[in-house]
Structure formats: structure tokens, C-alpha cells
Design a protein around this motif. Structure first.
Motif, PDB file in Angstrom:
ATOM      1  N   ARG A 281       0.826  -1.213   0.000  1.00  0.00           N
ATOM      2  CA  ARG A 281       0.000   0.000   0.000  1.00  0.00           C
ATOM      3  C   ARG A 281       0.859   1.262   0.000  1.00  0.00           C
ATOM      4  N   GLU A 282       1.911   1.261   0.812  1.00  0.00           N
ATOM      5  CA  GLU A 282       2.768   2.448   0.868  1.00  0.00           C
ATOM      6  C   GLU A 282       3.475   2.677  -0.463  1.00  0.00           C
TER       7      GLU A 282
ATOM      8  N   ASP B 193       1.036   4.172  -2.890  1.00  0.00           N
ATOM      9  CA  ASP B 193       0.874   5.594  -2.579  1.00  0.00           C
ATOM     10  C   ASP B 193       2.022   6.416  -3.172  1.00  0.00           C
TER      11      ASP B 193
ATOM     12  N   SER C 151      -4.413   8.916  -3.719  1.00  0.00           N
ATOM     13  CA  SER C 151      -3.795   7.893  -2.881  1.00  0.00           C
ATOM     14  C   SER C 151      -4.441   6.542  -3.113  1.00  0.00           C
TER      15      SER C 151
END
Length: 351
Positions: free
Chosen positions: A7-8, A11, A48
Motif C-alpha cells: 500500500r505504501e 501511494d 492515494s
């Protein structure tokens, strides 16, 4: 070339892309559905990974970016005409002055739908310059389909495998994401954010629960077939099926005047459709296809027969949104199958 992302990492990749692009993707709007406890998935600008909805089919299609429900084409006064801006129209006034190109996240069926929109607006006579200006600024990212949804029939419509034209693909995998990069212009954004490199083939479905058979020929007698009477009784002519359809392209023009003298205002292009009252009104008070069954006949034949006769492929891409949104639970897929059965019966009787 493909990548595995957390996920990071996603992003970070989206942040990198946002420096050069606006990102337009399916978003889950909690509690904004038809009832207060029902969500709706529709397109919006995102920045995001947490905003992306990749595991559910969008209730509304991407086309509102290319063909907004209502778009001002130009403003006029007594002496001057000024054209309006192109992008930022779908509910995002803050984006109106942003001249970055847009990456639209969509599934294979919707990417096939883009071909239909381009055919109608760019390859069906004179180029629609208003559409062309927006289209020139739009790029595409493919959402991999890891499962078929309940109403989809994209396999039978040949729209389950994405055509070329996407920059990168994205799909969920466990607690992370898989990405295939098809264009070097976006490679750096993902390479710098990935946890690993991996050969990735975008996921696509190979079978649907809903099956559809399209007619191979349509006898003229089918226009008077009793099968259409069912829809005269059931359809309420709300036009929701047209509004959510990614390949419906019809519109009307409206002039909005600011003053009583009628010389200052704007001209808008507003989505219209064959199922909505007023679409077939003509001078003198005439109206074609008054009955809902007649309108259904026009729509269905256009989607799976007339368009094919002109361009060589069907207009419908089998996304199933029309079935999802109909308040009367009318199934477009079932109607196409009934049409095909009726055509085959008529042909058998003529032999």
C-alpha cells in the motif's frame, strides 16, 4: 515488466504520477447509494491508494470525463462567443484550470467501450472537436479483473481481454498489488516504489455466469415481434440504463439565457437517450417511438446489430451496468437472448 507493491509503495507511485497527471478512478462513496445504508462506486479524482476501489465494479462508467452529463460548450453575448474549458468538468471545479493530462483507471470492458466512443465521435463523419480536445488529454490504466461480477457478460461480447492502449495495469493481490507496465513513460514511478519485480500478466475473466447469444441476422419482421410488448408494460422510461452505459453517446443541446432579452447565456451539451421522453420529439409536435417497447427495440438492436452492420463489431461490451441499475429489474442480457431466439424462429419459418 511488472512489479509487486505494498500500500505504501502504491501511494508513492501515485504521488509520482500525480506530478504529471490527474488520476481519475473508481471510488467507493460510503452511504451515497440509493439508500442511506448503501454505498455507490463511481469515478472521481484520486491521489492515494486508499481512495481506489479495485475490487468492485463501478456503478457508473468512466465516460462522464469524456462526455459529461452536462457540458458548457461556449458562452455568448450580443457581440461575442467564448469557448468553455475542456477538462475538470465532472464535479471538480478546482481542477478546471489544471492542464495536466488525465489517467483513467478502467477495466477491459470499459477500455473496449472507449473504442466505441472514439468510433462515434471521431470516426463517424466529421470529427467532434469538443470530444477530441478532451480525448487528446486522456490516457488509460487497466484494472485487472480477478473475478466476474454477477451481471457481467463481457466474455460473450468479446470484451473480457483488454485491447492495447493502456499505460499500466493494477490489481489487488493478497494485501498488496500487482502492476504490469506497458509504457516506459510511467515505469520510473513504479520501479522506485515496488518491493519486487515480477512478470505480470493483467488478470481477465474467462467465463461469466450470464451468457448471451447475439443475432447473426435480423429479419425485418422482428420489428413487429410481440417480444417488445413485455417492455412496454415493464419499462418506466427512466433512461438510467443509458446514463450508466459506457457506450451510449446520444446528446441534445440546450441554450441557457442569463437575461430576459435572450442575448446572453451559454450553450450546453446534455446527455440524452433513446429511452427518455423528448429524445424523438420533432417539429410540429410529432414523436417517434412513444411506447417503451419501441424504445427498447431501438436500443437493443443498435447495441447488438445496427452498430455491427456499420462498423463490424457490436456496440455493447457486456459490462452489465444496465442490469444493475434498472429499477424494474429488466435484464438487457435476457432481452438480447430473447431477440436472438425470435430471429432464429423467424428464419426457420422462412426456410
Amino acid at each position: 515488466m511488472g512489479y509487486v507493491l505494498k500500500r505504501e509503495g502504491l501511494d508513492g507511485a501515485l504521488a509520482a504520477l500525480s506530478k504529471d497527471y490527474l488520476l481519475y478512478a473508481p471510488v467507493r462513496k460510503v452511504g451515497e447509494g440509493r439508500f442511506t445504508d448503501v454505498d455507490v462506486v463511481r469515478y472521481d479524482f484520486v491521489t492515494s491508494a486508499s481512495e481506489l476501489e479495485l475490487d468492485a465494479k463501478s456503478d457508473y462508467s468512466f465516460k462522464e470525463l469524456l462526455t459529461p452529463l452536462s457540458k458548457t460548450l461556449f458562452y455568448f453575448t450580443e457581440d461575442e462567443v467564448h469557448e468553455a474549458g475542456d477538462l475538470g468538468a465532472p464535479g471538480a471545479p478546482a481542477q478546471a484550470a489544471d492542464d495536466r493530462p488525465v489517467i483513467v483507471f478502467l477495466r477491459a470492458c470499459d477500455l473496449h467501450a472507449v473504442r466505441r466512443l472514439d468510433q462515434m465521435y471521431l470516426g463517424n463523419g466529421p470529427t467532434d472537436t469538443f470530444y477530441a480536445r478532451i480525448r487528446d488529454r486522456v490516457r488509460f490504466a487497466l484494472i485487472g479483473c480477478t473475478q466476474s461480477f454477477a451481471s457481467c457478460f463481457c466474455v460473450d461480447m468479446g470484451a473480457n481481454v483488454a485491447p492495447e492502449g493502456w499505460l499500466f495495469s493494477l490489481e489487488t493481490s493478497g494485501d498488496g498489488y500487482l502492476c504490469a507496465v506497458a509504457d516506459d513513460s510511467v515505469k520510473a514511478a513504479f520501479a522506485g516504489a515496488a518491493t519486487a519485480e515480477k512478470d505480470v500478466e493483467p488478470a481477465h475473466v474467462t467465463e461469466n455466469e450470464v451468457r448471451v447469444r447475439t443475432p447473426q441476422s435480423v429479419p425485418t419482421s422482428i420489428y413487429k415481434d410481440p417480444l417488445w410488448d413485455e417492455y412496454t408494460n415493464r419499462c418506466i422510461r427512466c433512461g438510467r440504463c443509458n446514463i450508466v452505459c459506457p457506450t451510449c453517446t446520444c446528446f441534445t443541446m440546450q441554450d441557457v439565457f442569463y437575461t430576459d432579452n435572450g442575448r446572453v447565456g451559454e450553450r450546453r451539451r446534455v446527455q440524452a437517450s433513446c429511452m427518455i421522453d423528448g429524445y424523438t420529439n420533432v417539429a410540429g409536435g410529432g414523436q417517434y417511438r412513444k411506447a417503451a417497447g419501441e424504445r427498447m427495440r431501438f436500443k437493443v438492436l443498435h447495441k447488438v446489430w445496427d452498430f455491427r452492420q456499420r462498423f463490424g463489431y457490436d456496440m455493447c461490451v457486456g459490462c452489465g451496468r444496465c442490469d444493475d441499475v434498472c429499477p424494474e429489474y429488466i435484464s438487457f442480457a435476457a432481452c438480447v437472448n430473447k431477440l436472438t431466439d425470435a430471429c432464429e424462429r423467424e428464419e426457420a419459418q422462412d426456410e
